[in-house]
Structures are given as C-alpha cells and as structure tokens.
Design a protein around this motif. Sequence first.
Motif, short mmCIF file in Angstrom:
data_model
loop_
_atom_site.label_atom_id
_atom_site.label_comp_id
_atom_site.label_asym_id
_atom_site.label_seq_id
_atom_site.Cartn_x
_atom_site.Cartn_y
_atom_site.Cartn_z
N THR A 1 -3.30 10.64 -1.70
CA THR A 1 -4.61 11.14 -2.15
C THR A 1 -5.22 10.27 -3.25
OG1 THR A 1 -3.51 12.64 -3.69
CG2 THR A 1 -4.17 13.56 -1.58
N GLU A 2 -4.43 9.34 -3.78
CA GLU A 2 -4.91 8.49 -4.88
C GLU A 2 -6.00 7.54 -4.37
OE1 GLU A 2 -2.78 5.16 -7.41
OE2 GLU A 2 -1.55 6.97 -7.31
N GLU A 3 -7.16 7.62 -4.97
CA GLU A 3 -8.31 6.87 -4.46
C GLU A 3 -8.06 5.36 -4.47
OE1 GLU A 3 -12.03 7.11 -2.59
OE2 GLU A 3 -10.36 8.49 -2.90
N ARG A 4 -7.42 4.88 -5.54
CA ARG A 4 -7.30 3.43 -5.71
C ARG A 4 -6.47 2.76 -4.62
NH1 ARG A 4 -4.01 1.38 -10.17
NH2 ARG A 4 -2.85 0.91 -8.30
N SER A 5 -5.43 3.45 -4.16
CA SER A 5 -4.55 2.81 -3.18
C SER A 5 -4.84 3.27 -1.75
CB SER A 5 -3.09 3.09 -3.54
OG SER A 5 -2.89 4.46 -3.74
N LYS A 6 -5.97 3.99 -1.56
CA LYS A 6 -6.27 4.57 -0.25
C LYS A 6 -6.34 3.51 0.85
CE LYS A 6 -9.45 7.53 2.17
NZ LYS A 6 -10.62 8.42 2.15
N GLU A 7 -7.07 2.44 0.60
CA GLU A 7 -7.22 1.40 1.64
C GLU A 7 -5.89 0.72 1.94
OE1 GLU A 7 -9.42 1.62 -0.91
OE2 GLU A 7 -11.37 1.92 0.05
N ILE A 8 -5.07 0.58 0.92
CA ILE A 8 -3.74 -0.01 1.12
C ILE A 8 -2.95 0.86 2.12
CG2 ILE A 8 -1.55 -0.59 -0.03
CD1 ILE A 8 -3.61 -2.39 -1.16
N THR A 9 -3.02 2.17 1.91
CA THR A 9 -2.32 3.11 2.79
C THR A 9 -2.85 3.00 4.22
OG1 THR A 9 -2.12 4.60 0.91
CG2 THR A 9 -1.70 5.54 3.08
N ILE A 10 -4.17 2.91 4.34
CA ILE A 10 -4.76 2.84 5.68
C ILE A 10 -4.28 1.58 6.39
CG2 ILE A 10 -6.94 2.58 6.94
CD1 ILE A 10 -8.25 4.33 4.79
N ILE A 11 -4.32 0.46 5.69
CA ILE A 11 -3.92 -0.80 6.33
C ILE A 11 -2.45 -0.76 6.71
CG2 ILE A 11 -3.51 -3.24 5.83
CD1 ILE A 11 -6.18 -3.32 4.50
N LEU A 12 -1.66 -0.19 5.83
CA LEU A 12 -0.22 -0.11 6.09
C LEU A 12 0.07 0.66 7.38
CD1 LEU A 12 2.53 -0.79 4.93
CD2 LEU A 12 2.39 1.25 3.50
N HIS A 13 -0.75 1.67 7.65
CA HIS A 13 -0.43 2.54 8.77
C HIS A 13 -1.30 2.35 10.00
CE1 HIS A 13 2.68 4.49 6.61
NE2 HIS A 13 1.88 4.66 5.58
N GLU A 14 -2.38 1.60 9.87
CA GLU A 14 -3.27 1.51 11.03
C GLU A 14 -3.36 0.12 11.63
OE1 GLU A 14 -6.99 3.51 10.73
OE2 GLU A 14 -6.04 5.35 10.08
N HIS A 15 -3.10 -0.91 10.85
CA HIS A 15 -3.40 -2.24 11.37
C HIS A 15 -2.14 -2.92 11.87
CE1 HIS A 15 -7.71 -2.73 10.36
NE2 HIS A 15 -7.41 -1.62 9.73
N ALA A 16 -2.07 -3.08 13.16
CA ALA A 16 -0.90 -3.68 13.77
C ALA A 16 -1.15 -5.17 14.02
CB ALA A 16 -0.57 -2.96 15.07
N THR A 17 -1.96 -5.79 13.15
CA THR A 17 -2.36 -7.17 13.39
C THR A 17 -1.25 -8.17 13.05
OG1 THR A 17 -4.51 -6.37 12.67
CG2 THR A 17 -4.34 -8.71 13.08
N LEU A 18 -0.27 -7.74 12.26
CA LEU A 18 0.84 -8.64 11.95
C LEU A 18 1.63 -8.94 13.22
CD1 LEU A 18 2.39 -7.22 8.66
CD2 LEU A 18 1.00 -9.27 8.91
N THR A 19 2.21 -10.12 13.25
CA THR A 19 3.02 -10.49 14.42
C THR A 19 4.35 -11.06 13.93
OG1 THR A 19 1.97 -12.67 14.40
CG2 THR A 19 1.05 -11.04 15.91
#
Lengths: 225, 225
Positions: free
Chosen positions: B109-127
Amino acid sequence: MLDRMSDAALPPDRPDDHRHRRRAILETAARLICEKGYEGTSIQDIAAACQLTKAGLYHHIRSKEHLLLEIMNYGMDLFEDQVVTPVLPILDPLERLYSCMERNLMLVTEERSKEITIILHEHATLTGEARAQINARKKRYVRFLEGSFAEAVRAGRLRPLHPKVAAFAFLGMVLWIYKWFKPDGAIKEDELVRVMQQLFFGGLERGDAAPAARRPRAKPPANSP
Amino acid sequence: MLDRMSDAALPPDRPDDHRHRRRAILETAARLICEKGYEGTSIQDIAAACQLTKAGLYHHIRSKEHLLLEIMNYGMDLFEDQVVTPVLPILDPLERLYSCMERNLMLVTEERSKEITIILHEHATLTGEARAQINARKKRYVRFLEGSFAEAVRAGRLRPLHPKVAAFAFLGMVLWIYKWFKPDGAIKEDELVRVMQQLFFGGLERGDAAPAARRPRAKPPANSP
C-alpha cells in the motif's frame, strides 16, 4: 464498439466462421502482446502470426489500440458469459459465491484464454474512453461480488464482514492463479476449486480454540507469546 | 550483480547519497515503465525524468534490460528487508504469518514503492539468467510461506490445509491490493490489515452452523437448495 468487424468488407462467411476468425485473431494477438509487450508488438507481427497480410488484418481491426480494447472486451465477454450470467439465478447468496469462485477459477486456469486474462488485468495501456469502458465493466463485477457478500451476511450465511475487502480478497485469490498454476502440475483444477473454496469461506484457524486467545492482533504487543 | 554502480566513475558522494540517488533512479524509471510500458520507455525518457544526460544516466546503469533487472532486485530487496527478515525470528508460525501479512500489505500500500511492486509482478520482459534470478528470489518467499503454513498445521495452530495453495492464496489476496487500494480512500491501511487477517485466517462462514449442512460443494447436485 465491438461490432466494427461486421461493417468490414468481409467475404460472405457464415456467422460462425466470422466469430471463430475474430476469436482466433484476438487470441493470437493476446499471445504476442504477452510475449513481447504491447509496444514491442507490431501490426505486422500480428498479421504474420494470423497468416494474414497487413491489409487483410485491417479488414478486421481498426487500429492497434482498438485491437487492445477488443481483446479486453472479449476477455470481459468470456468472463460475463462463463462466470457471472450463469450464477445470477442462484438465489442463495453463499451458494452463488461458491459457484462464482468455481467458475472464475475454471476460466482463469483455462489454457486457451490465459493470455486474454493476463492482458485484461495487467496492461493499463488503454487510455481515455476505452479505458473507462473496461474499468466500468470490471467495476460491475466487483459490485456484484460486494452485493452478494452483503446479502450473504444479511441472510446469516456469512459472519459480518467488509464487503469491499471481501470482494477484492476473493478476486485476488482467484485471479492470482494465472501467475502460478500449471495445468500439468500436481494440483488439478477440481482440487484447486475445492481447496480454495474451503480456504476462503471456511477459514484456516482451527475451530476448537477460543478466537481471542489464539489470534494475534495486527500489532502484537512486545510481550506477546 | 547490483554492485555495478559502485564501479562507476561517480563523484565522491557519501555512501548515503549514492544509495539515495540509486533509489531515485530506480523509482523514477519504474514510474515511467508503468506509465508507458517497458518497450515504450526509452533511456532518453528515463534520463530526462532523472534530470540527467543520457551519458550521465549510463554512469548508473548498464543497459535498459539491466535497469529492469535492478528495479526487480530492488523490489525484492525491499520485500525481504521489510517483510521476510523481520518475521523470521518469530517462533510461533501462526503469529509469523499474521505479521508477514501485515508487513507485506503495508509494503504494497506504500505509495512510493507502488510502481516497483507492479513491475516486479507484472512485467515478464526479463529473459534468460536475469529472469531466472528474480524467479528464484520470488520462489524463496513462496517456500517460506509454504513452510510456515505447514509448521502451523503441525503445531495445531491451523487446520490441515494444502500449503502451496494457502501460500499462493495469501499472496494473491495481499498483492492484488495494489490494483484497487487508494491511500486516500475510505479504508485505511491498519483497518485493511485487520480485516484481511481476519478474513484469511478466520474464514467467513459463521461458526455456529454445522459445516456439512451449510457448505455447498464445488459442484452442488442439481437438486441442492
């Protein structure tokens, strides 16, 4: 908004062929977008994967952003047809929620629509009216769940609860499944349904201890056991 | 892998400045990637948003893909430092899980790290290796949850359950929060913690009816009430 394709200069297919072809395009595009990202997927890539020329694909779609909107609307169609509509006639609110969980879970574990589900829930690339349209459809489902939870409490079928948090907890548990579930893994769909239903509705704590004694609070005092 | 930035020809900052600057770059890049997608975000965009030249940014990052890996590793660092490490010493497995849920929820719920959380869980772009590295870190958390659930059952603190499904149900409920929670909304973080803990561990069904009679099965027979 989705009837655009019926305006296109298509060969005189039977309606079933038309629907089938539209689904195939949306599912193929969804697979590519999941693999390569929305920005990384070109109309040319999608046309090639559909075995169409770029001009041929443009018979079926208006633009790349509109294609994304169509994928999301198709996802919401699947969702409403397979999850919401069949449970609406169930009078008992708790039984309705059980059935809703089962159906939602089965849709999420279905291999064919997996990428559609991912795009529906992960890609916020839509803007403006298109985004508002999809958000409104999602919100209707949340409201339906909230209403069913509130009704189940009023009917004495569930203990008092926060309907909004319950609705999102239900959704989170069920939708997160696409991130970890493997159809060829040790857990099968029907076992997953049973375990999730029991877990969510039945709770985890043993019923034979006094709740106050065994349930730590959100912030246990420093001297708690 | 993350100590790359200490090799760069940086001005002689104090270590705190260095850490602070690195965090600021990762958080800014995460915000842009969430807004515009990974493919849609250029190194130039990130440099401009960080008020750096492109060359200046390249003092801090190796490549765009490596930056994405750094964002995800930073997310896992936050997660391990704020959620996992503090609960490891809690001997009682149920109390450990309660605390873990509270801490995980507060991080999400912490606003500052919200985008970090989203990227960690949604972006499968790493290979390749980078993807394997992040997946291994995520898997360690799932194993830790599974272990705590199994331990709580052995200790008689939870009823028999499927530890893997319980772990992913926990994660789904808690991580889905970033999709709907608004810090300025009607539900505050501490209420959310309390409601989610009670919902997940305590269950929803009233404890005063006989379970067999009131709990429909996964597929109720046609003549069920």
